[in-house]
Scaffold this motif. Structure first.
Motif, PDB file in Angstrom:
ATOM      1  N   ASP A  44     -14.619 -11.248  -9.713  1.00  0.00           N
ATOM      2  CA  ASP A  44     -16.040 -11.580  -9.761  1.00  0.00           C
ATOM      3  C   ASP A  44     -16.743 -11.130  -8.492  1.00  0.00           C
ATOM      4  O   ASP A  44     -16.138 -11.078  -7.421  1.00  0.00           O
ATOM      5  CB  ASP A  44     -16.217 -13.089  -9.959  1.00  0.00           C
ATOM      6  N   LYS A  45     -18.028 -10.859  -8.620  1.00  0.00           N
ATOM      7  CA  LYS A  45     -18.800 -10.373  -7.472  1.00  0.00           C
ATOM      8  C   LYS A  45     -19.158 -11.487  -6.504  1.00  0.00           C
ATOM      9  O   LYS A  45     -19.426 -11.234  -5.343  1.00  0.00           O
ATOM     10  CB  LYS A  45     -20.048  -9.667  -7.955  1.00  0.00           C
ATOM     11  N   SER A  46     -19.160 -12.716  -6.988  1.00  0.00           N
ATOM     12  CA  SER A  46     -19.501 -13.825  -6.107  1.00  0.00           C
ATOM     13  C   SER A  46     -18.653 -15.049  -6.442  1.00  0.00           C
ATOM     14  O   SER A  46     -18.150 -15.192  -7.560  1.00  0.00           O
ATOM     15  CB  SER A  46     -20.982 -14.184  -6.232  1.00  0.00           C
TER      16      SER A  46
END
Length: 103
Positions: A44-46
């Motif tokens: 995931d990006k965050s």
């Protein structure tokens, strides 16, 4: 499940759980680690995105079918085995908490 309804029912339950995990973590690597344990390698990006997916996953369980979840978020995973160990420890903390509050 296996003790009450047989191994075929247990296998069907594991397959259904795997499908739900893949639905939530669509772009992750999802693996059955052994028995009734799964590993999800999510990119995931965050951390917020990751936590939102974990929240969705935790809502799948009922009184009849529960699960303990251990997770670790890292910006850069350098030591996969260490990260799995940390997540495994958290899973057992979650599991112990469940059984302590259940009885």
């Amino acid at each position: 499940m296996n003790d009450n309804l047989g191994h075929e029912a247990g296998d069907e339950l594991l397959a259904a759980i795997a499908k739900k995990i893949i639905t939530i973590f669509q772009e992750a690597g999802c693996y059955r680690f052994g028995g009734d344990e799964f590993i999800i390698l999510s990119f995931d990006k965050s951390e917020t995105d990751f936590q939102n997916k974990l929240q969705k996953l935790s809502k799948l369980w009922t009184a009849e079918c529960s699960a303990s979840i251990g997770s670790v978020w890292l910006e850069h995973a350098k030591d996969i085995e260490k990260n799995l160990s940390v997540a495994d420890e958290k899973m057992y903390v979650n599991k112990n908490h469940y059984y302590k509050n259940r009885f």
